[in-house]
Design a protein around this motif. Structure first.
Motif, short mmCIF file in Angstrom:
data_model
loop_
_atom_site.label_atom_id
_atom_site.label_comp_id
_atom_site.label_asym_id
_atom_site.label_seq_id
_atom_site.Cartn_x
_atom_site.Cartn_y
_atom_site.Cartn_z
N SER A 190 -3.98 34.32 -38.06
CA SER A 190 -5.37 34.86 -38.50
C SER A 190 -5.91 34.13 -39.64
CB SER A 190 -5.11 36.41 -38.82
OG SER A 190 -4.13 36.47 -39.88
N PRO A 191 -5.17 33.67 -40.67
CA PRO A 191 -5.94 32.74 -41.67
C PRO A 191 -6.47 31.49 -40.95
CG PRO A 191 -3.88 33.43 -42.43
CD PRO A 191 -3.78 33.75 -40.98
N ILE A 192 -5.98 31.05 -39.93
CA ILE A 192 -6.41 29.65 -39.27
C ILE A 192 -7.87 30.20 -38.65
CG2 ILE A 192 -5.98 28.07 -37.46
CD1 ILE A 192 -3.02 28.19 -38.26
N VAL A 193 -7.71 31.32 -37.84
CA VAL A 193 -8.84 31.49 -37.07
C VAL A 193 -10.05 31.86 -38.06
CG1 VAL A 193 -9.73 33.29 -35.59
CG2 VAL A 193 -7.47 32.55 -35.17
N ALA A 194 -9.58 32.62 -39.32
CA ALA A 194 -10.71 33.26 -40.33
C ALA A 194 -11.16 31.68 -40.92
CB ALA A 194 -9.96 33.84 -41.38
N ALA A 195 -10.47 30.67 -41.21
CA ALA A 195 -11.10 29.31 -41.75
C ALA A 195 -11.77 28.64 -40.71
CB ALA A 195 -9.66 28.56 -42.21
N THR A 196 -11.57 28.70 -39.33
CA THR A 196 -12.40 28.14 -38.38
C THR A 196 -13.63 28.90 -38.46
OG1 THR A 196 -10.64 27.64 -37.03
CG2 THR A 196 -12.61 27.35 -35.97
N VAL A 197 -13.73 30.16 -38.32
CA VAL A 197 -14.79 31.08 -38.19
C VAL A 197 -15.85 30.85 -39.38
CG1 VAL A 197 -15.82 33.48 -38.32
CG2 VAL A 197 -13.91 32.76 -36.91
N VAL A 198 -15.35 30.97 -40.59
CA VAL A 198 -16.18 30.67 -41.70
C VAL A 198 -16.70 29.09 -41.80
CG1 VAL A 198 -14.31 30.41 -43.64
CG2 VAL A 198 -16.69 31.41 -44.31
N SER A 199 -15.98 28.22 -41.69
CA SER A 199 -16.22 26.96 -41.95
C SER A 199 -17.20 26.36 -40.97
CB SER A 199 -14.97 26.02 -41.96
OG SER A 199 -13.92 26.41 -42.50
N LEU A 200 -16.89 26.68 -39.68
CA LEU A 200 -17.80 26.13 -38.59
C LEU A 200 -19.32 27.05 -38.55
CD1 LEU A 200 -15.59 25.63 -35.67
CD2 LEU A 200 -16.40 23.86 -37.27
N SER A 201 -19.10 28.26 -38.63
CA SER A 201 -20.61 28.96 -38.89
C SER A 201 -21.26 28.43 -40.26
CB SER A 201 -20.18 30.50 -39.28
OG SER A 201 -19.42 31.07 -38.10
N LEU A 202 -20.65 28.13 -41.35
CA LEU A 202 -21.53 27.87 -42.44
C LEU A 202 -22.00 26.39 -42.40
CD1 LEU A 202 -20.55 30.28 -43.90
CD2 LEU A 202 -20.20 29.07 -45.96
N LEU A 203 -21.10 25.53 -41.51
CA LEU A 203 -21.52 24.28 -41.22
C LEU A 203 -22.77 24.27 -40.35
CD1 LEU A 203 -21.21 21.28 -41.60
CD2 LEU A 203 -19.38 21.39 -39.60
N VAL A 204 -22.83 24.75 -39.24
CA VAL A 204 -23.74 25.04 -38.31
C VAL A 204 -25.04 25.57 -38.80
CG1 VAL A 204 -24.71 26.33 -36.17
CG2 VAL A 204 -22.27 25.47 -36.40
N ALA A 205 -24.90 26.57 -39.80
CA ALA A 205 -26.05 27.21 -40.48
C ALA A 205 -26.70 26.18 -41.31
CB ALA A 205 -25.83 28.37 -41.15
N THR A 206 -26.02 25.36 -42.14
CA THR A 206 -26.32 24.45 -42.94
C THR A 206 -27.41 23.26 -42.42
OG1 THR A 206 -24.74 24.85 -44.76
CG2 THR A 206 -25.64 23.02 -44.80
N GLU A 207 -26.49 22.83 -41.35
CA GLU A 207 -27.14 21.82 -40.46
C GLU A 207 -28.44 22.08 -39.60
OE1 GLU A 207 -24.21 19.78 -38.16
OE2 GLU A 207 -23.49 18.49 -39.98
N TRP A 208 -28.61 23.25 -39.35
CA TRP A 208 -29.77 23.90 -38.54
C TRP A 208 -30.50 23.88 -39.57
CZ3 TRP A 208 -31.93 28.49 -39.47
CH2 TRP A 208 -33.09 28.96 -38.52
N LEU A 209 -30.41 24.53 -40.55
CA LEU A 209 -31.57 24.61 -41.67
C LEU A 209 -32.15 23.34 -42.26
CD1 LEU A 209 -33.38 26.80 -43.30
CD2 LEU A 209 -31.70 26.84 -44.99
N GLY A 210 -31.17 22.66 -42.29
CA GLY A 210 -31.45 21.12 -42.85
C GLY A 210 -32.48 20.41 -41.78
N ARG A 211 -32.35 20.65 -40.47
CA ARG A 211 -33.11 20.15 -39.50
C ARG A 211 -34.49 20.80 -39.45
NH1 ARG A 211 -28.42 20.20 -36.40
NH2 ARG A 211 -28.82 21.97 -35.35
N GLU A 212 -34.62 22.05 -39.81
CA GLU A 212 -35.79 22.81 -39.75
C GLU A 212 -36.62 22.26 -41.09
OE1 GLU A 212 -36.94 25.09 -37.85
OE2 GLU A 212 -35.28 24.16 -36.69
N PHE A 213 -35.87 21.96 -42.17
CA PHE A 213 -36.74 21.19 -43.21
C PHE A 213 -36.92 19.82 -43.30
CE2 PHE A 213 -35.56 25.03 -45.81
CZ PHE A 213 -36.70 25.25 -46.50
N ASP A 214 -36.63 19.18 -42.19
CA ASP A 214 -36.61 17.76 -42.05
C ASP A 214 -37.84 17.24 -41.43
OD1 ASP A 214 -36.17 14.99 -41.90
OD2 ASP A 214 -34.78 15.18 -40.19
#
Length: 432
Positions: free
Chosen positions: A211-235
């Motif tokens: 369960s910690p591995i799944v939790a780490a994957t969920v939060v890490s990839l979600s924050l990464l996707v949100a950050t990169e998507w928002l970065g493209r919107e500001f680009d």
């Protein structure tokens, strides 16, 4: 997590604490900062440097997942020497990659080595976290290392332009720290080679070790996707309120989902870490810490000890909200004073956050501590104070602070809901 009893530290405890500090600092820098530039690197290509910049949040997310995987695998081992040996191997691989990287001249290699750097740092962070978080003084040293690297990475400008020639080349793991970590970890491996611990407390079938591995994957990839998507919107264009609001919602939902995947109330640390990271990102950057490093060490140690003794997640969230309010008005005052005050404030809140982590399952602590290094959506909101070249546009100076405050409010709501659906742990509960 059981409360630590007041004991007088012995020489061995001091060595463990120093080793945990050096190891966590080296691992944290490999996760949080870009790989170093070699003295002869071909650094005149903005494309190469931008590629390296973009790899930093991705490498941090990957490194955290590796750290949690290592922590889950290491927790059932009842021979401390084997876990210390794993941490030593991670530090040694980190050193080899570092010294090889210093001889490279091709900028294309830097991005790959940045990922290798984070992978090795993840192994070191995960194994050392399991070793250190079982005992008071090593846990204190490990926590202080996390705080120092976090503060350094938040308040020091890693890049000031799209050219590596003008980048701050000191923003990487110093060679003396890597060497010290390898030597100290090797010594501690020898010290603990004959040690044996009681087997870990058996867990309920519902509390899957994965369960910690799944939790780490969920939060890490979600924050990464949100950050990169928002970065493209500001680009090349100006991001709007609704785009930032959507990124905030993704951050809060991902942190809460990860928190519910962890056993008991262990997930509170993830919600707090995401909030503190966002709040710290709302502040501006400076060229270096200088003498403030001593201040960070002293204040950070006091804050960590206070968190271990009296820590509470609600107090940390309140402190993170204060950082956001401070960041929204800081530009009205002289820069030198506000930067010093902001550094002290971030150090206090980060130290309390790290010290306040209470877990029933050790890998949850590794995830909570490592979540401080995850990318924040505030990285993608360019301002005049935030020297991170993600866009040609510049948002209002108060926008990052408002976005961070929204994340904190959402995390507070998530924490309240988590406490309602999960019963409080017994005061005498032990770490497993």
């Amino acid at each position: 997590m059981r409360r630590y009893r007041r004991t007088v530290p012995k020489i061995g405890d001091g060595l463990d604490a120093v080793t945990a500090f050096a190891g966590s600092a080296a691992a944290g820098m490999s996760l949080f900062l870009p790989f170093t530039f070699g003295a002869g690197a071909e650094d005149n290509s903005p494309y190469h440097v931008t590629s390296l910049i973009n790899s930093v949040p991705r490498a941090a997310a990957l490194g955290l997942i590796v750290a949690v995987v290592v922590a889950v695998l290491a927790r059932p081992i009842n021979r401390p020497g084997l876990i210390w040996l794993t941490a030593t191997a991670g530090a040694a691989a980190l050193a080899v990659n570092y010294f090889v990287g210093r001889t490279m001249v091709s900028a294309d290699v830097l991005t790959t080595q940045n990922y290798i750097d984070s992978l090795c740092g993840g192994v070191l962070f995960g194994a050392l976290g399991i070793c250190a978080w079982r005992m008071r003084w090593p846990a204190t040293g490990f926590a202080l290392g996390v705080v120092v690297v976090f503060v350094y990475g938040e308040v020091v400008a890693v890049f000031t332009s799209n050219s590596a020639a003008t980048a701050d080349k000191s923003a990487h793991t110093p060679v003396w720290l890597i060497v010290a970590a390898v030597v100290l970890l090797a010594v501690n491996t020898l010290r603990h080679r004959h040690g044996v611990m009681l087997p870990a407390v058996p867990r309920l079938a519902a509390d899957l070790p994965i369960s910690p591995i799944v939790a780490a994957t969920v939060v890490s990839l979600s924050l990464l996707v949100a950050t990169e998507w928002l970065g493209r919107e500001f680009d090349g264009r100006r991001g709007n309120f609704w785009q930032i609001a959507l990124a905030v919602a993704i951050t809060v939902v991902a942190a809460f989902a990860a928190a519910t995947l962890l056993p008991g109330r262990d997930g509170a640390g993830v919600l707090v870490a995401v909030s503190v990271a966002a709040a710290a990102d709302s502040l501006g950057d400076a060229s270096g810490l200088g003498w403030h490093l001593v201040l960070v060490l002293v204040v950070g140690a006091a804050a960590v000890l206070a968190g271990l003794r009296w820590g509470t997640s609600w107090g940390v969230l309140l402190g993170a909200a204060v950082i956001c309010v401070f960041a929204s008005v800081a530009q009205r005052f002289p820069w030198s004073y506000t930067w010093t005050a902001g550094t002290i404030l971030v150090t206090c809140v980060a130290g309390l956050a790290v010290g306040s982590i209470r877990v029933s399952y050790l890998p949850s602590a590794v995830l909570g501590l490592g979540a401080l290094y995850l990318p924040s959506i505030l990285w993608s909101i360019p301002t005049g104070d935030r020297q991170w070249p993600t866009s040609t546009t510049v948002a209002d100076e108060s926008t990052p602070a408002r976005a961070a405050l929204a994340i904190i409010v959402g995390a507070a709501a998530g924490l309240l809901l988590l406490y309602r659906i999960r019963p409080a742990a017994s005061e005498n509960a032990t770490v497993s």
